[in-house]
Design an enzyme around this catalytic site. Structure first.
Site, PDB file in Angstrom:
ATOM      1  N   TYR A 133     -24.485 -20.106  18.689  1.00  0.00           N
ATOM      2  CA  TYR A 133     -25.124 -19.718  19.955  1.00  0.00           C
ATOM      3  C   TYR A 133     -25.751 -18.328  19.901  1.00  0.00           C
ATOM      4  CZ  TYR A 133     -23.217 -23.617  22.715  1.00  0.00           C
ATOM      5  OH  TYR A 133     -22.943 -24.849  23.223  1.00  0.00           O
ATOM      6  N   LYS A 184     -13.661 -26.409  10.581  1.00  0.00           N
ATOM      7  CA  LYS A 184     -14.076 -27.340   9.536  1.00  0.00           C
ATOM      8  C   LYS A 184     -14.044 -26.538   8.237  1.00  0.00           C
ATOM      9  CE  LYS A 184     -15.855 -31.304   8.163  1.00  0.00           C
ATOM     10  NZ  LYS A 184     -15.203 -32.636   8.277  1.00  0.00           N
ATOM     11  N   ASP A 217     -13.229 -32.898  13.189  1.00  0.00           N
ATOM     12  CA  ASP A 217     -13.404 -34.354  13.306  1.00  0.00           C
ATOM     13  C   ASP A 217     -12.067 -35.033  13.595  1.00  0.00           C
ATOM     14  OD1 ASP A 217     -12.660 -33.553  10.753  1.00  0.00           O
ATOM     15  OD2 ASP A 217     -14.006 -34.909   9.675  1.00  0.00           O
ATOM     16  N   ASP A 241     -17.578 -26.106  22.659  1.00  0.00           N
ATOM     17  CA  ASP A 241     -18.463 -26.769  23.621  1.00  0.00           C
ATOM     18  C   ASP A 241     -18.264 -28.280  23.558  1.00  0.00           C
ATOM     19  OD1 ASP A 241     -20.669 -27.122  25.439  1.00  0.00           O
ATOM     20  OD2 ASP A 241     -21.855 -27.744  23.699  1.00  0.00           O
ATOM     21  N   ASP A 245     -16.005 -31.133  26.296  1.00  0.00           N
ATOM     22  CA  ASP A 245     -16.488 -32.337  26.991  1.00  0.00           C
ATOM     23  C   ASP A 245     -15.569 -33.520  26.683  1.00  0.00           C
ATOM     24  OD1 ASP A 245     -18.640 -30.936  28.054  1.00  0.00           O
ATOM     25  OD2 ASP A 245     -20.125 -32.436  27.475  1.00  0.00           O
TER      26      ASP A 245
HETATM   27  C1  IPM Z   1     -21.254 -25.490  28.752  1.00  0.00           C
HETATM   28  C2  IPM Z   1     -22.687 -25.930  28.684  1.00  0.00           C
HETATM   29  C3  IPM Z   1     -23.523 -24.797  28.118  1.00  0.00           C
HETATM   30  C4  IPM Z   1     -23.015 -24.526  26.722  1.00  0.00           C
HETATM   31  C5  IPM Z   1     -25.036 -25.042  28.089  1.00  0.00           C
HETATM   32  C6  IPM Z   1     -25.563 -25.428  29.446  1.00  0.00           C
HETATM   33  C7  IPM Z   1     -25.782 -23.850  27.548  1.00  0.00           C
HETATM   34  O1  IPM Z   1     -22.834 -27.090  27.944  1.00  0.00           O
HETATM   35  O2  IPM Z   1     -20.961 -24.527  29.465  1.00  0.00           O
HETATM   36  O3  IPM Z   1     -20.414 -26.110  28.108  1.00  0.00           O
HETATM   37  O4  IPM Z   1     -23.466 -25.148  25.761  1.00  0.00           O
HETATM   38  O5  IPM Z   1     -22.161 -23.650  26.589  1.00  0.00           O
HETATM   39 MN    MN Z   2     -20.931 -27.916  27.265  1.00  0.00          MN
END
Ligand code: IPM
Ligand code: MN
Length: 340
Positions: A133, A184, A217, A241, A245
């Site tokens: 990032y 990794k 993984d 990130d 999710d």
């Molecule tokens: C998160 C989001 C952000 C990230 C994006 C929107 C830049 O996905 O906060 O997880 O990748 O960090």
């Molecule tokens: Mn995210």
């Protein structure tokens, strides 16, 4: 910090369901009797489409003067191509993360009944200012068949160590203190080696905390198959990130996932936001689940030193037994307030 302090909060409702869920957070704060002075900042996709403004130095400096930032969600509707990719992500969200040195992205998960992670609580401590990032890299020979694109992962000893130390600090508060490094290391040998050495080094200061290591993984399998193995996962920006999710999905859905973009050194305000996005498809329908924003608010209250209010709210969300799927956005808050 005294519990009667007045906290100055910058509020960025943002886009889509963002303003709707942030409004519920403000209702909850009021019900808890915490005094805040909120100031609205009009930032995000709608603002950009109106006048081209993303974020400038003056506004960033103004945000810096607040005690905390509460954010709903930022982004255009899916398929809306008027905003070039990265404009808001890099120009607004990452600019705040980097500019305010929000070096930790703390994401706690509590598996709701019926989810794969039912009954499990764990958290991801994601490094939030480095990795892929950071913006390292570039393009050469753009548009030709010889085009070269590089995007390196930046890992500083300083950045990794402060992240790992935060993870251990969080772990000591757990019933079974454990930190799992996810990386990794078998392929990303330079960065992986740095992370691994830092974890071993810091672990020496925390003899009561168990440590473990998973390849990223494999961690995707364990999060689905055996999430109970985790206490605190510490990992880099991109792995964090993606894993968060997945962790949200196995814990009951992204509608519950909270996050704190933290500056634990307190050289500036921290920023609190749900993990979910703007969900334009359900904006205005009253169907957004405000619990992720409300849980993020609990993290904010904790950070502000409002520990009693934070625990009450956290407990009310953890024990929330109403059926979210049949309730409206404000209806969820109504039910939650009854249980406070
Ligand atoms: C998160 C989001 C952000 C990230 C994006 C929107 C830049 O996905 O906060 O997880 O990748 O960090
Ligand atoms: Mn995210």
């Amino acid at each position: 910090m005294a519990e009667k302090d007045l906290h100055r909060i910058a509020v960025i409702g943002g886009d889509g369901i963002g303003p709707e869920v942030v409004a519920e957070s403000l209702r909850v704060i009021e019900a808890l009797g915490v005094s805040i002075a909120p100031t609205a900042f009009d930032l995000g996709a709608a603002r950009y489409l109106r006048d081209g403004f993303v974020l400038d130095d003056a506004t960033l400096e103004e945000l810096r003067s607040y005690d905390a930032i509460l954010l709903g969600a930022i982004g255009p509707a899916l398929g809306d191509t008027r905003i070039p990719g990265g404009t808001l992500e890099r120009g607004l969200l990452l600019r705040m993360r980097f500019g305010l040195d929000l070096y930790i992205n703390y994401r706690p998960f509590h598996g709701v009944p019926g989810s794969l992670a039912e009954g499990c609580s764990f958290a991801i401590v994601r490094e939030n200012t480095e990795g892929p990032y950071a913006g390292e890299g570039g393009v050469l020979r753009h548009g030709t068949i010889h085009e070269i694109a590089t995007q390196g992962s930046v890992n500083t000893r300083f950045g990794v160590e402060r992240c790992v130390r935060y993870a251990f600090e969080r772990a000591v508060a757990l019933e079974r203190p454990k930190v799992t490094l996810v990386h990794k290391t078998n392929v990303l040998t330079y960065a992986g080696d740095l992370w691994q050495r830092v974890v071993h080094h810091v672990a020496g200061d925390y003899p009561g905390v168990a440590t473990d290591y998973n390849h990223v993984d494999a961690a995707c399998i364990y999060l689905v198959d055996d999430p109970a193995r985790y206490g605190i996962i510490v990992t880099d920006n991109l792995f964090g990130d993606i894993l968060s999710d997945l962790a949200g999905a196995v814990s009951g859905g992204i509608g519950y996932a909270a996050s704190g973009n933290l500056n634990p050194a307190r050289t500036g305000p921290s920023l609190f936001e749900p993990v979910h996005g703007a969900a334009h498809d359900i904006a205005g329908t009253g169907r957004a689940n405000p619990l992720a924003a409300i849980s993020s608010t609990a993290l904010m209250l904790e950070h502000l030193g409002e520990l009693t209010a934070a625990r009450r709210l956290e407990t009310a969300v953890a024990e929330f037994d109403a059926d979210v799927s049949v309730l409206s956005t404000s209806g969820v808050t109504d039910e939650l307030l009854k249980r406070l």
